[in-house]
Design a protein around this motif. Structure first.
Motif, short mmCIF file in Angstrom:
data_model
loop_
_atom_site.label_atom_id
_atom_site.label_comp_id
_atom_site.label_asym_id
_atom_site.label_seq_id
_atom_site.Cartn_x
_atom_site.Cartn_y
_atom_site.Cartn_z
N GLN A 44 0.83 -1.20 0.00
CA GLN A 44 0.00 0.00 0.00
C GLN A 44 0.86 1.25 0.00
O GLN A 44 0.34 2.34 0.20
N LEU A 160 -2.04 0.60 -6.38
CA LEU A 160 -3.17 0.50 -5.45
C LEU A 160 -4.36 -0.12 -6.16
O LEU A 160 -5.10 -0.93 -5.61
N ALA A 164 -6.33 -3.57 -5.33
CA ALA A 164 -7.79 -3.59 -5.25
C ALA A 164 -8.38 -4.54 -6.29
O ALA A 164 -9.35 -5.27 -6.01
N ARG A 167 -8.06 -8.09 -5.22
CA ARG A 167 -9.03 -8.42 -4.17
C ARG A 167 -10.43 -8.61 -4.74
O ARG A 167 -11.14 -9.55 -4.37
N THR A 168 -10.82 -7.68 -5.61
CA THR A 168 -12.15 -7.80 -6.21
C THR A 168 -12.26 -9.10 -6.99
O THR A 168 -13.23 -9.86 -6.87
N ASP C 398 -14.56 -6.12 -0.33
CA ASP C 398 -13.45 -6.79 -1.01
C ASP C 398 -12.26 -7.01 -0.09
O ASP C 398 -11.25 -7.57 -0.51
N GLY C 399 -12.33 -6.49 1.12
CA GLY C 399 -11.22 -6.76 2.04
C GLY C 399 -10.47 -5.53 2.53
O GLY C 399 -9.48 -5.66 3.24
N HIS C 404 -7.06 2.83 6.62
CA HIS C 404 -5.91 2.96 5.72
C HIS C 404 -6.13 2.17 4.43
O HIS C 404 -5.90 2.67 3.33
N SER C 408 -6.48 3.44 0.52
CA SER C 408 -5.67 3.01 -0.63
C SER C 408 -6.49 2.30 -1.69
O SER C 408 -6.16 2.36 -2.85
N ALA C 409 -7.55 1.65 -1.29
CA ALA C 409 -8.33 0.92 -2.29
C ALA C 409 -9.20 1.85 -3.13
O ALA C 409 -9.48 1.55 -4.29
#
Ligand SMILES: Cc1cc2nc3c(=O)[nH]c(=O)nc-3n(C[C@H](O)[C@H](O)[C@H](O)COP(=O)(O)OP(=O)(O)OC[C@H]3O[C@@H](n4cnc5c(N)ncnc54)[C@H](O)[C@@H]3O)c2cc1C
Ligand SMILES: Cc1cc2nc3c(=O)[nH]c(=O)nc-3n(C[C@H](O)[C@H](O)[C@H](O)COP(=O)(O)OP(=O)(O)OC[C@H]3O[C@@H](n4cnc5c(N)ncnc54)[C@H](O)[C@@H]3O)c2cc1C
Ligand code: FES
Lengths: 371, 101, 475
Positions: A44, A160, A164, A167-168, C398-399, C404, C408-409
Motif C-alpha cells: 500500500q 493500489l 484492489a 481483491r475484487t 473486497d477486504g 488505511h 488506498s483501495a
C-alpha cells in the motif's frame, strides 16, 4: 472455536499473497487468504514501477525472471480487466534512469555492463542516453541531468488499483479472504494448523507471503527468510496535464495525472514520515525536472520494504515439510505477473520449478551463522 | 445569489474575473468576490470535469480552487483580493510549470 | 534560528487566550493562523468586519474583541495568513514548516519551538447527500463567514438544512440581516428529543438554553421550519436549482438558488494526528479527537491541544482550555511550579465546568441520524476524488477492512483536502459494513503536508546529512 479446513492457506494478502492467490483462484473457496491488513505494508506504499533495467547484478537468474514478468504483465492486466473489471493502468512505454553527474553516468554504464556480462543472462533492451538524447525524449529535464539509461521494457502501473483489482477478482472467484493475524503455525498429520487471532485454520498446504511478517512465520515451518530493515518515502504532487511520456526511476505520472516522486531507502522498519527526507526527495526531483517547483505537494507516505540481505527474492519450499512455501521479495509490483502466472501454478503443482532454485533461502545460511 | 449589505465601510477594489472587471471590496476573499460577482463555480474538477465552487469558505474543502494571477489551484477563500488581481476560473488539471515557485 | 517557548497554531479563542496567558508568564510565544485576521471561526474578522450594524452579528460575536485586545498587547508574535504544513520533533525543539502570504509574495521556511499548542479548532461536519457537491450548496459556516468578512448575504431562494446550534445561529443572523429564508429543513429524527431529555438536567443550567431557544423562536416566527427531514437531495444542472426532501417517506421539492447545510462541527485533528498524537473516537460526537489529559497534554511529549480540536465544546470552553494548556506548558518549561499552576488554573477550571454544562444534551439531540452519517448509493463521500458511498462500501467487502486500506483501495481521502471532508464518513461506512463500532477502528494515519504546499517549499526544509544519503541513486 471452529476449525476451517481448506486446501491452501496463503498467509498475507499484500501484492505477493494476492498475486499468488490470483494464479490459484480456480480453487475457489478451497483457497483462503489470511491477512492482517497492516497499515504501512509495502503493497500500500510502493512506487508502482514495472521495472527491469539494471536489476540482477549478482544473481543472473533474477534478470530473466524479471524480464519474463515484465513481458507477462500485459496478460495479467488483461485478466484483471476481464475478471475484476479494473484497469490497472499498465503503461510499458519505457523508463529512464536519469544521472545527475558525469560520475553517475559512468557508474551507471559500468553497472549495466557488468550486469549483462554475467554468464547466461538474458539481455534486456537498455541503453545509455547522452544528455541530448535524453532531452529529445523529455524536454522538461533540467540542466543537471547528464544523461541516463533507458529501458524499453520498463513501465509502471497503478499499484493500489492492482491490489484492489486482485481483491475484487478473488472475491468474485469465491476465494476466501479473512481478516486475521496468524500467530502460530504447526505441521499436523494432514497438513498444517494455523492459529490466528480469530480462530484456527487447517490447510493441506501453506504459503507464507506475509511481507515483513514472513521472517517469523517461515521459521515455524522450517524455512529461514532473513529480512533487512528498509523503509521508503514517496511524495505525491497534484494532478497535472500529462507531460511525462514514460516513467523515470523516481518520478512518474499516473494515468490520472498525479506526479509521484520517490523513493528513499532508509535503514529502519517503521513507517514514520521524516520531513527532512521529503525535503531531500524534493530537491533531487527538482534537479531532474525543475519546472515541478511550483507544483503542489498533496500527500506523502512511507512504507517498509520486504528486503532480503542481498535484495533478491526468496522462493522457498520447506525440505522438512514440503507442503510449506515462503515467498518474500522486493519489487512485488514488477513480479506480480510472474507470481500469478508462473509461480502460483508451480505451487499448485506441488513443487517449485528448477529455474527458481537459485532463490532458495539456503543462500542466507551463512548470514544466520554470522549473526 | 449574494448581495452586499448596504451599510458597509469597505473600499472598492477592482479585480478581473475571467477577464471582466469586477468591483470587489477590501477584505473580500477571492471566493467572496467570485460569489458577489454572481458566479457560484470556480472550476471543473480534474477527476470528472464536474463544476465546483466555494463550499466551506474556511480553507478546508479545496473545492474553491481557482487560478490567481496565473497560479492555478489556489484556495479562493484563503486569499484576499488586491487591486488589479487576475482571477480565472479553471478547467481540469493545470499543465506543468504554470505556478509561481 | 531563534527558538520560541511555545508555538500556538490557531488564533481562535483557544489560541488567543493561550498565547496571552503564556506571554504573561514570561514565555515567548508565536501564533500561526491561516486566517488573515485573529478570532478563529466564531470571531472571524472581528477586528475588520465591514458590517456596520453590530446587532446583526449578535453580542457573542463582539466578545471576540475582548480576546484580541489583550492578545495584541501581549507581545506574542503573530503570523496571520500563515499555514503550518508540517512539524517534526528535532533534537532540541520542534521544527515547523510554514507557508503563507499571497501567491507571488509567499513567506515560508521553518520555525523552531520548544512546545506546540495546537488550537486548530473545528471544521464543519461534512455529511454527504445527493447533490451536495453542486455549486450553490454551501455550509452554514461559509455563509456566516461571508457575512462577517464581507457583509455579503444570500439573495434569491435560500433553503437551510441540517441541525445544531450553528444552523440556528446562522438562520438568525441571516434573518436579522433581512434575508428571506424560504425554508429551514431540520433533520433531527423523530423521537430524538425524548432520548436527549435524559441529559436535560445539565442543560437546564446551560448558557446556551435561553439564548438558543430565543434564536430558534425568532427564526420560526419568520420562516417555514420543516421538522424530521429524513432525506435530502440537491438537484440542478451545473448548479443547485432545487431541493428535495422527505419527511416520513413523503417527498417535497422546492426551488432553491442556495442551499445552506449544517450538521455541527468536528475537531480539526490533522496536526496532532500527523504528529503522532493518539486519537480516540468520541461516540457522543461521532468523531475522532486527540487523547488528552485535563490540561490538554497529548500522548506526545511537548504537544498540547486546546479548544475545539480537543473535542467540541464551544467558544467559552475554548478560552478556558487555552488558558489551562498555557499554564501546563509554563509548568513543564519550569516557569511556574505546580502549586502556582494549580492556583492560576482554578478559575479556568470553574469556567470550563460551566461552559460544558448541557453539552451532553446538545450532543445527544443533534447527533446526525444514521441515514445521514452512513449514506448509500452514488452519493460522493470524498469530494476531492469523487468516491461514492457504494464504491467505499464495496471496497470494504473486497477486504479493505481498515481506514488505511479503504483509502488506498478507493482514493477516498487522497485529494487536496487530505481527507478532512470524508474521514468521519469513511469511518462510519467502514464500521457499518463491518458491523463494528467506530470506536473499535484503528484511527486513520494522517501525514504531512497538512495542506498542499509547493515542491519548492518542501525542498526548502533544512537538509540533514543522513536524510540526503537516503535519496542518492547509482553512486
Ligand atoms: C517505498 C517503496 C517503493 C516500492 N516501489 C516498488 C516499485 O516501484 N516496483 C516494484 O515492483 N516494487 C516496489 N516496491 C516493493 C513492493 O511494494 C513489495 O515488494 C511488495 O509490495 C511486497 O508485497 P508483500 O505482499 O510481500 O508484502 P506486504 O505488502 O508487506 O504485505 C504483507 C501482508 O501480510 C500481512 N501479514 C503480515 N504478517 C501477518 C500475519 N502474521 N498474519 C496474517 N497476515 C500477515 C500484512 O498485514 C500485509 O497485508 C516498493 C516498496 C516500497 C516500500
Ligand atoms: C465555520 C464555523 C463557524 C462557527 N461559528 C460559531 C458561532 O457563530 N458561534 C459559536 O458559538 N460557535 C461557532 N463555531 C464553533 C467554534 O468552533 C467554536 O465556538 C470556537 O470557534 C472554537 O475555538 P477554537 O479556538 O478552538 O478554534 P477556531 O476558532 O476554530 O480557530 C482555529 C484557527 O486555527 C486555524 N488553523 C487551523 N489549522 C491551521 C494550520 N495548520 N495552520 C495555521 N492555522 C490553522 C484556523 O484558520 C482558525 O483560525 C463555529 C465553527 C465553525 C467551524
Ligand atoms: S471553500 Fe472550502 S477551501 Fe475554499
Amino acid at each position: 472455536m471452529t476449525t476451517q479446513r481448506i486446501d491452501i492457506a496463503i498467509v498475507g494478502g499484500g501484492l505477493v499473497g494476492s498475486a499468488l492467490a490470483w494464479g490459484m483462484r480456480a480453487l475457489g473457496p478451497r483457497l483462503a487468504v489470511l491477512d492482517a491488513s497492516d497499515a504501512h505494508a509495502a503493497s500500500q506504499g510502493n512506487f508502482g514501477l514495472v521495472w527491469a533495467q539494471g536489476k540482477g547484478l549478482g544473481m543472473p537468474a533474477y534478470v530473466g525472471w524479471t524480464i519474463g514478468s515484465a513481458r507477462a504483465w500485459p496478460q495479467l492486466a488483461h485478466e484483471l480487466r476481464t475478471h475484476a473489471g479494473v484497469d490497472v493502468a499498465l503503461e510499458q512505454t519505457g523508463g529512464l534512469h536519469p544521472c545527475l553527474s558525469q560520475r553517475e553516468m559512468e557508474s551507471r554504464a559500468d553497472r549495466l555492463e557488468r550486469l549483462h556480462a554475467q554468464a547466461g543472462v538474458e539481455r534486456c533492451d537498455v541503453r545509455m542516453l547522452t544528455r541530448d538524447e535524453a532531452l529529445a525524449r523529455l524536454p522538461a529535464l533540467g540542466p543537471d541531468v547528464a544523461g541516463g539509461s533507458f529501458g524499453a521494457l520498463d513501465g509502471h502501473c497503478n499499484p493500489l488499483r492492482l491490489l484492489a483489482a486482485l481483491r475484487t477478482g478473488l472475491r468474485r472467484a469465491g476465494v476466501v479472504r479473512t481478516h486475521c493475524r496468524v500467530e502460530a503455525m504447526a505441521p499436523s498429520a494432514d497438513g498444517f494448523r494455523l492459529l490466528t487471532d480469530r480462530g484456527e485454520v487447517a490447510a493441506e498446504r501453506v504459503v507464507v507471503a506475509a511481507g515483513r511478517g514472513t521472517q517469523r512465520l517461515a521459521g515455524m515451518v522450517g524455512l529461514s527468510v532473513p529480512l533487512v530493515e528498509n523503509s521508503g518515502e514517496v511524495l505525491v504532487l497534484e494532478r497535472m496535464r500529462r507531460f511525462l511520456p514514460f516513467a523515470l526511476e523516481t518520478i512518474r505520472q499516473t494515468d490520472e495525472g498525479a506526479v509521484l516522486l520517490g523513493d528513499s531507502h532508509e535503514p529502519r522498519t517503521d513507517a514514520a514520515l521524516d520531513v527532512a527526507v521529503l525535503g531531500a526527495i524534493a530537491r533531487r526531483a527538482l534537479r531532474v525536472i525543475p519546472a515541478l517547483a511550483s507544483a503542489q505537494v498533496v500527500r506523502a507516505w512511507a512504507a517498509s520494504r520486504v528486503l532480503t540481505p542481498d535484495g533478491f527474492p526468496v522462493y522457498a519450499q520447506s525440505a522438512a515439510y514440503p507442503g510449506a512455501f515462503a515467498v518474500a521479495c522486493h519489487s512485488g509490483v514488477t513480479l506480480a505477473a510472474a507470481h500469478a502466472l508462473e509461480l502460483a501454478p508451480a505451487i499448485l503443482g506441488g513443487s517449485l520449478p528448477a529455474a527458481l532454485a537459485p532463490f532458495a533461502s539456503g543462500r542466507f545460511d551463512h548470514v544466520r551463522a554470522a549473526a | 445569489m449574494f448581495a452586499r449589505l448596504p451599510e458597509t465601510g469597505a473600499e472598492a477594489v477592482v479585480v478581473a474575473i475571467d477577464g471582466a472587471d469586477f468591483e470587489a471590496r477590501a477584505g473580500d476573499s477571492v471566493a467572496a468576490a467570485l460569489l458577489a460577482s454572481g458566479r457560484l463555480a470556480s472550476r471543473a474538477t480534474p477527476v470528472s470535469g464536474a463544476p465546483r465552487g466555494p463550499f466551506c469558505l474556511m480553507g478546508v474543502c479545496f473545492d474553491c480552487l481557482i487560478t490567481i494571477d496565473g497560479v492555478p489551484n489556489q484556495r479562493a477563500c484563503m486569499v484576499e483580493v488586491a487591486p488589479g488581481m487576475r482571477i480565472d476560473t479553471q478547467q481540469g488539471a493545470p499543465p506543468l510549470g504554470t505556478g509561481a515557485a | 534560528m531563534k527558538t520560541c517557548d511555545v508555538a500556538v497554531i490557531g488564533a481562535g479563542p483557544a489560541g488567543l487566550v493561550a498565547a496571552t496567558t503564556a506571554t504573561s508568564l514570561g514565555l515567548s510565544a508565536t501564533v500561526f493562523d491561516e486566517s488573515a485576521s485573529p478570532g478563529g471561526q466564531i470571531y472571524r474578522a472581528v477586528t475588520t468586519t465591514p458590517v456596520r450594524r453590530p446587532e446583526l452579528l449578535g453580542v457573542d460575536y463582539w466578545h471576540g474583541a475582548n480576546l484580541v485586545r489583550p492578545f495584541r498587547a501581549s507581545g506574542a508574535e503573530y503570523l496571520p495568513a500563515t499555514t503550518v504544513w508540517a512539524a517534526a520533533r528535532g533534537a532540541e525543539a520542534f521544527d515547523l514548516g510554514v507557508s503563507g502570504g499571497r501567491p507571488g509574495t509567499r513567506i515560508g521556511g521553518t520555525f523552531a519551538a520548544r512546545t506546540l499548542l495546537v488550537a486548530t479548532g473545528a471544521i464543519e461536519r461534512p455529511l454527504p447527500f445527493p447533490g451536495w457537491t453542486l455549486p450553490g450548496v454551501m455550509t452554514a459556516g461559509a455563509v456566516q463567514g461571508l457575512l462577517k468578512s464581507s457583509a455579503l448575504v444570500p439573495a434569491g431562494r435560500v433553503v437551510l438544512a441540517g441541525s445544531g446550534p450553528l444552523l440556528w445561529q446562522v438562520a438568525w443572523q441571516l434573518a436579522s440581516a433581512g434575508v428571506a429564508i424560504d425554508r429551514v429543513l431540520e433533520t433531527i429524527p423523530r423521537g430524538r428529543l425524548a432520548e436527549a431529555m435524559r441529559h436535560a438536567p445539565g442543560f437546564m443550567f446551560s448558557t446556551y438554553l435561553a439564548r438558543g431557544l430565543e434564536l430558534i423562536r425568532a427564526v420560526r416566527r419568520r420562516t417555514d421550519v420543516v421538522e424530521h427531514v429524513a432525506e435530502l437531495q440537491a438537484r440542478g444542472d451545473g448548479r443547485v436549482e432545487s431541493v428535495r426532501f422527505a419527511v416520513d417517506g413523503e417527498w417535497t421539492e422546492v426551488p432553491a438558488d442556495l442551499v445552506v447545510i449544517s450538521h455541527g462541527v468536528v475537531p480539526n485533528v490533522h496536526l496532532p494526528a500527523a504528529l503522532g498524537c493518539g486519537l480516540e473516537w468520541n461516540p457522543d460526537q461521532s468523531a475522532f479527537q486527540p487523547v488528552a489529559d485535563a490540561w490538554g497534554g497529548t500522548t506526545e511529549e511537548g504537544v498540547y491541544v486546546a479548544g475545539d480540536v480537543a473535542g467540541i465544546a464551544g467558544a467559552q470552553a475554548a478560552e478556558a482550555r487555552g488558558r489551562l494548556a498555557a499554564l501546563a506548558i509554563a509548568n513543564a518549561l519550569g516557569r511556574i511550579d505546580a502549586a502556582r499552576r494549580d492556583a492560576l488554573a482554578a478559575p479556568a477550571q470553574r469556567a470550563l465546568a460551566t461552559a460544558l454544562r448541557g453539552r451532553r444534551f446538545l450532543d445527544a439531540l443533534y447527533r446526525p441520524s444514521p441515514e445521514f452519517l452512513r449514506p448509500r448509493g452514488a452519493v460522493p463521500v470524498c469530494r476531492c476524488e469523487e468516491v461514492t458511498a457504494d464504491a467505499a462500501r464495496e471496497a470494504v467487502r473486497d477486504g479493505a477492512v481498515t481506514l488505511h486500506a479503504l483509502k488506498s483501495a478507493t482514493r477516498c481521502g487522497m485529494g487536496p483536502c487530505q481527507g478532512r471532508s470524508c474521514l468521519a464518513t469513511a469511518a462510519e461506512l467502514l464500521a457499518d459494513e463491518l458491523g463494528a463500532d467506530c470506536a473499535a477502528l484503528a484511527p486513520p494515519s494522517i501525514r504531512f503536508p497538512l495542506r498542499p504546499v509547493t515542491l519548492a517549499e518542501v525542498a526548502a526544509w533544512p537538509s540533514r546529512a543522513d536524510a540526503e544519503a537516503c535519496v542518492v541513486r547509482g553512486e
